[in-house]
Design a protein around this motif. Structure first.
Motif, PDB file in Angstrom:
ATOM      1  N   LEU A 200       1.166  -1.297  -0.303  1.00  0.00           N
ATOM      2  CA  LEU A 200       0.601   0.177   0.451  1.00  0.00           C
ATOM      3  C   LEU A 200       0.794   1.337  -0.451  1.00  0.00           C
ATOM      4  N   ASP A 201       0.271   2.186  -0.612  1.00  0.00           N
ATOM      5  CA  ASP A 201       1.033   3.394  -0.828  1.00  0.00           C
ATOM      6  C   ASP A 201       0.495   4.374   0.420  1.00  0.00           C
ATOM      7  N   ASN A 202       1.713   4.505   1.461  1.00  0.00           N
ATOM      8  CA  ASN A 202       1.303   5.324   2.625  1.00  0.00           C
ATOM      9  C   ASN A 202       0.267   7.220   1.891  1.00  0.00           C
ATOM     10  N   TYR A 203       0.563   7.454   1.289  1.00  0.00           N
ATOM     11  CA  TYR A 203       0.304   8.847   0.545  1.00  0.00           C
ATOM     12  C   TYR A 203      -1.582   9.076   0.580  1.00  0.00           C
ATOM     13  N   ASP A 204      -1.529   7.761  -0.532  1.00  0.00           N
ATOM     14  CA  ASP A 204      -2.936   7.381  -0.796  1.00  0.00           C
ATOM     15  C   ASP A 204      -3.989   7.008   0.104  1.00  0.00           C
ATOM     16  N   PHE A 227       3.458  12.239   4.560  1.00  0.00           N
ATOM     17  CA  PHE A 227       3.440  11.596   3.240  1.00  0.00           C
ATOM     18  C   PHE A 227       3.588  11.934   1.867  1.00  0.00           C
ATOM     19  N   SER A 228       3.560  13.165   1.490  1.00  0.00           N
ATOM     20  CA  SER A 228       3.702  13.276   0.166  1.00  0.00           C
ATOM     21  C   SER A 228       4.436  13.698   0.004  1.00  0.00           C
ATOM     22  N   LYS A 229       5.512  13.982   0.915  1.00  0.00           N
ATOM     23  CA  LYS A 229       7.096  14.746   1.336  1.00  0.00           C
ATOM     24  C   LYS A 229       7.531  13.167   1.096  1.00  0.00           C
ATOM     25  N   ASN A 230       7.226  12.296   1.923  1.00  0.00           N
ATOM     26  CA  ASN A 230       8.247  11.576   1.797  1.00  0.00           C
ATOM     27  C   ASN A 230       7.306  10.007   2.707  1.00  0.00           C
ATOM     28  N   LYS A 231       7.096   8.739   1.773  1.00  0.00           N
ATOM     29  CA  LYS A 231       6.060   7.853   1.654  1.00  0.00           C
ATOM     30  C   LYS A 231       6.973   7.160   2.509  1.00  0.00           C
ATOM     31  N   LYS A 232       7.894   6.685   2.845  1.00  0.00           N
ATOM     32  CA  LYS A 232       8.385   5.887   3.598  1.00  0.00           C
ATOM     33  C   LYS A 232       9.162   6.037   4.895  1.00  0.00           C
ATOM     34  N   LEU A 233       8.632   7.436   4.549  1.00  0.00           N
ATOM     35  CA  LEU A 233       9.585   8.786   5.816  1.00  0.00           C
ATOM     36  C   LEU A 233      10.908   8.205   6.773  1.00  0.00           C
ATOM     37  N   GLU A 234      11.319   7.578   4.965  1.00  0.00           N
ATOM     38  CA  GLU A 234      13.198   7.474   5.083  1.00  0.00           C
ATOM     39  C   GLU A 234      13.462   8.047   5.766  1.00  0.00           C
ATOM     40  N   GLY A 235      14.779   8.433   5.863  1.00  0.00           N
ATOM     41  CA  GLY A 235      15.893   8.882   6.735  1.00  0.00           C
ATOM     42  C   GLY A 235      15.184   9.889   8.043  1.00  0.00           C
ATOM     43  N   ILE A 236      14.068   9.440   8.638  1.00  0.00           N
ATOM     44  CA  ILE A 236      13.625  10.048  10.007  1.00  0.00           C
ATOM     45  C   ILE A 236      14.196   8.643  10.721  1.00  0.00           C
ATOM     46  N   VAL A 237      14.084   9.134  12.100  1.00  0.00           N
ATOM     47  CA  VAL A 237      14.819   8.301  13.220  1.00  0.00           C
ATOM     48  C   VAL A 237      13.959   8.553  13.884  1.00  0.00           C
ATOM     49  N   GLU A 272       9.440   4.620  24.948  1.00  0.00           N
ATOM     50  CA  GLU A 272      10.348   3.845  24.548  1.00  0.00           C
ATOM     51  C   GLU A 272      10.921   3.897  23.439  1.00  0.00           C
ATOM     52  N   SER A 273      10.103   5.169  22.151  1.00  0.00           N
ATOM     53  CA  SER A 273      10.989   5.116  21.322  1.00  0.00           C
ATOM     54  C   SER A 273      12.355   6.293  21.450  1.00  0.00           C
ATOM     55  N   LYS A 274      12.934   5.934  22.670  1.00  0.00           N
ATOM     56  CA  LYS A 274      13.646   5.999  22.820  1.00  0.00           C
ATOM     57  C   LYS A 274      14.934   5.076  23.016  1.00  0.00           C
ATOM     58  N   GLN A 275      14.538   3.474  22.614  1.00  0.00           N
ATOM     59  CA  GLN A 275      14.835   2.729  22.680  1.00  0.00           C
ATOM     60  C   GLN A 275      15.060   1.545  21.392  1.00  0.00           C
ATOM     61  N   ASN A 276      13.588   1.954  20.833  1.00  0.00           N
ATOM     62  CA  ASN A 276      13.338   0.824  19.830  1.00  0.00           C
ATOM     63  C   ASN A 276      13.297   1.609  18.872  1.00  0.00           C
ATOM     64  N   GLU A 277      13.578   0.740  17.361  1.00  0.00           N
ATOM     65  CA  GLU A 277      12.783   1.029  16.545  1.00  0.00           C
ATOM     66  C   GLU A 277      11.679   0.991  15.686  1.00  0.00           C
ATOM     67  N   ARG A 278      11.000   1.629  15.488  1.00  0.00           N
ATOM     68  CA  ARG A 278       9.636   1.683  14.981  1.00  0.00           C
ATOM     69  C   ARG A 278       8.663   2.622  14.100  1.00  0.00           C
ATOM     70  N   PHE A 279       8.463   2.040  12.626  1.00  0.00           N
ATOM     71  CA  PHE A 279       7.677   3.097  12.180  1.00  0.00           C
ATOM     72  C   PHE A 279       6.660   3.856  12.090  1.00  0.00           C
ATOM     73  N   SER A 280       6.014   3.051  13.464  1.00  0.00           N
ATOM     74  CA  SER A 280       4.945   4.528  14.262  1.00  0.00           C
ATOM     75  C   SER A 280       5.341   5.256  14.678  1.00  0.00           C
ATOM     76  N   ASN A 281       6.567   5.027  15.580  1.00  0.00           N
ATOM     77  CA  ASN A 281       7.479   6.427  15.873  1.00  0.00           C
ATOM     78  C   ASN A 281       7.908   7.415  15.200  1.00  0.00           C
ATOM     79  N   LYS A 282       8.263   6.797  13.884  1.00  0.00           N
ATOM     80  CA  LYS A 282       8.618   7.782  12.695  1.00  0.00           C
ATOM     81  C   LYS A 282       7.672   9.246  11.955  1.00  0.00           C
ATOM     82  N   VAL A 283       6.110   8.189  12.349  1.00  0.00           N
ATOM     83  CA  VAL A 283       4.897   8.098  11.757  1.00  0.00           C
ATOM     84  C   VAL A 283       4.703  10.003  12.894  1.00  0.00           C
TER      85      VAL A 283
END
Ligand SMILES: O=C(O)[C@H](O)[C@@H](O)[C@H](O)[C@H](O)COP(=O)(O)O
Length: 299
Positions: A200-204, A227-237, A272-283
């Motif tokens: 799925l496309d997060n922007y759509d 998501f219009s700027k960065n669909k996968k939030l790449e590079g965001i910690v 917790e975000s200070k400890q684990n990698e999660r996509f939801s945290n990027k969002v």
């Protein structure tokens, strides 16, 4: 009516411009004088000391609106402006102060007859610039005096007198607790979508959810913008900061022995975000950056 605005950070500067556009006289002061000079170049009155700021306000009643980070900075400004204020003058705190601090400050100022007003301000940087939402506490008569200004700088029906000192900041604090929970739910939804095999496309998805769905909202549109700027939030910690309001909401719930699962869990997620990698945290990090201009950490 002339307002002395202290603090030209991302919220204060936008609010000053908003007041100016709406033809309210505003005199700005900022600790770093470069920002004040920028405003003077734009044709807005500025001051370089607190004395100058207060001298430039109406003699009848000095009104100083503080827009600085919550905590120590508010106390510092109050202690520095207080020697220039007289009985009947008004100090407004438009930041995200803890409501219990507001009550204490209100009582302290009252001993000198100085009025205090708390204005919880929402809508992010765009709201401050183009139409905010304000939750107002203090003396009703002060609110009545300033009502036209609140109406001018807020969206229609986006300002409300809520009661005695502290009520504005209390309502804003709970608002932010709700904001934590709503953002977390949105973020978890996108994490599940992201992990599915539908590609799925997060922007759509955020776009269709922003148009007519039950979860259409300012936050969903903000997700769509991110998501219009960065669909996968790449590079965001995937680390999420928090400035205190969520924690204070949870403290309040604990004090009242009220089970507030979602808000509490959202706060824990930030820790917790200070400890684990999660996509939801990027969002959530991306949403805060979009609506509030808050810092995101990049790889
Ligand atoms: O209503 C708003 O416009 C926001 O809530 C705003 O006030 C700010 O972006 C938050 O205070 C951030 O809060 P956290 O740093 O705790 O996420």
């Amino acid at each position: 009516m002339k307002i002395g605005l202290v603090g030209l950070g991302k919220m204060g500067r936008n609010l000053a411009l908003n007041m100016h556009d709406n033809k309210f006289d505003v005199v700005v002061y900022n600790r770093n004088s470069e920002k004040t000079k920028e405003f003077i170049e734009k044709g807005i009155e500025g001051a370089f000391t607190y004395k100058e700021l207060i001298d430039k306000l109406d003699d009848k009643r000095k009104i100083v609106w503080i827009m600085v980070p919550s905590g120590h900075a508010v106390d510092t400004v109050i202690s520095q402006i207080k020697p220039f204020l007289r009985k009947g003058d008004l100090v407004i705190d438009g930041g995200n102060s803890k409501y219990t601090d507001t009550i204490k400050r209100g009582k302290m100022l009252k001993t000198d007859g100085i009025h205090y007003m708390d204005v919880g301000t929402s809508g992010g940087t765009n709201g401050a610039r183009n139409g905010a939402c304000m939750m107002i506490g203090g003396e009703k008569s002060d609110y009545e005096e300033l009502k036209t200004m609140f109406e001018a700088v807020c969206v229609t029906d986006g300002q409300m007198y809520l009661g005695k000192n502290g009520s504005g900041h209390f309502v804003k604090m709970i608002h932010n607790g709700v904001e934590y929970g709503m953002m977390q739910a949105i973020a978890e939804g996108f994490e599940i979508l992201e992990a599915s095999d539908f590609e799925l496309d997060n922007y759509d998805v955020s776009k269709v959810w922003s148009n007519g769905s039950i979860i259409e909202s300012y936050l969903m549109s903000t997700a769509n913008k991110a998501f219009s700027k960065n669909k996968k939030l790449e590079g965001i910690v995937d680390e999420i900061d928090s400035s205190g309001e969520g924690l204070w909401t949870v403290e309040e719930a604990l004090k009242l022995k009220l089970p507030s699962y979602v808000i509490t869990a959202s706060l824990m997620k930030r820790f917790e975000s200070k400890q684990n990698e999660r996509f939801s945290n990027k969002v959530v990090a991306a949403l805060r950056n979009e609506f509030g201009g808050h810092k995101i950490y990049k790889k």
